[in-house]
Design a protein around this motif. Structure first.
Motif, PDB file in Angstrom:
ATOM      1  N   MET A   1       0.840  -1.178   0.000  1.00 17.49           N
ATOM      2  CA  MET A   1       0.000   0.000   0.000  1.00 17.49           C
ATOM      3  C   MET A   1       0.885   1.241   0.000  1.00 17.49           C
ATOM      4  SD  MET A   1      -2.583   1.431   2.949  1.00 17.49           S
ATOM      5  CE  MET A   1      -3.929   0.330   2.606  1.00 17.49           C
ATOM      6  N   LYS A   2       0.650   2.149  -0.905  1.00 14.55           N
ATOM      7  CA  LYS A   2       1.411   3.393  -0.976  1.00 14.55           C
ATOM      8  C   LYS A   2       0.931   4.335   0.131  1.00 14.55           C
ATOM      9  CE  LYS A   2       2.770   6.928  -4.250  1.00 14.55           C
ATOM     10  NZ  LYS A   2       4.183   6.920  -4.293  1.00 14.55           N
ATOM     11  N   ARG A   3       1.848   4.897   0.877  1.00 13.67           N
ATOM     12  CA  ARG A   3       1.507   5.707   2.056  1.00 13.67           C
ATOM     13  C   ARG A   3       1.301   7.187   1.741  1.00 13.67           C
ATOM     14  NH1 ARG A   3      -0.233   1.946   4.973  1.00 13.67           N
ATOM     15  NH2 ARG A   3       1.214   0.298   5.405  1.00 13.67           N
ATOM     16  N   ARG A   4       1.805   7.668   0.645  1.00 10.36           N
ATOM     17  CA  ARG A   4       1.712   9.079   0.259  1.00 10.36           C
ATOM     18  C   ARG A   4       2.365   9.999   1.274  1.00 10.36           C
ATOM     19  NH1 ARG A   4      -2.518   9.607  -4.203  1.00 10.36           N
ATOM     20  NH2 ARG A   4      -3.087   7.448  -4.484  1.00 10.36           N
ATOM     21  N   LYS A   5       1.801  11.201   1.495  1.00  6.57           N
ATOM     22  CA  LYS A   5       2.449  12.215   2.335  1.00  6.57           C
ATOM     23  C   LYS A   5       1.811  12.384   3.713  1.00  6.57           C
ATOM     24  CE  LYS A   5       5.344  13.848  -0.846  1.00  6.57           C
ATOM     25  NZ  LYS A   5       6.743  14.094  -0.705  1.00  6.57           N
TER      26      LYS A   5
END
Length: 157
Positions: A1-5
């Motif tokens: 899962m991409k966590r982003r900012k």
């Protein structure tokens, strides 16, 4: 899962009937080799309190239920990532610890007095030990209406 900012994490302080805290030593990351409480990221399909229960189970095998909200840790990493953690107090429903060796090198119940003299404690664990916690209780079964489309909704006050 991409966590982003913006990161949303949870931690679960599990306290047994003897007043001992469930602590873990992770095998990776910034807390590698340090005692801390079970913690991890919230998944998109769960509430923060559900994530705390899941993380404790995944890291220790201990089944729990939420008692209330202890507090929050928030910070910014390298001026670009908002890192937020909600800390819940949990009651153990089981006592047998099962450690997933890939992620956790050790897990045990320790009394906070046993932390004295340890050099391998996380900063948050040290601060939690010395703070006077005011527990925010869980309020469940509230219907906020259809306007937002909540499939799960809880308050902690």
């Amino acid at each position: 899962m991409k966590r982003r900012k913006v990161w949303m994490c949870v931690a679960g302080l599990v306290i047994n009937e003897k007043g001992e805290w469930l602590v873990v030593k992770k095998t990776y990351g910034g807390l590698k080799g340090k005692w801390s409480i079970p913690a991890g990221f919230v998944e998109s399909s769960e509430t923060a309190d559900e994530a705390a229960i899941r993380e404790v189970r995944e890291e220790t095998g201990i089944l729990t239920e939420v008692i209330g909200l202890i507090g929050m840790r928030t910070g910014v990493i390298n001026e670009e990532i908002s890192d937020n953690m909600v800390v819940f107090q949990l009651k153990p429903l089981s006592a047998y610890i099962q450690v997933p060796k890939k992620e956790i090198m050790d897990a045990r119940f320790l009394h906070p007095e046993e932390f004295d003299g340890h050099q391998d404690l996380s900063v948050m664990l040290l601060e939690m030990r010395s703070s006077k916690r005011v527990l925010q209780r869980k309020i469940d079964g509230i219907d906020p209406g259809d306007v937002f489309g909540y499939t799960s909704y809880r308050l902690f006050f």
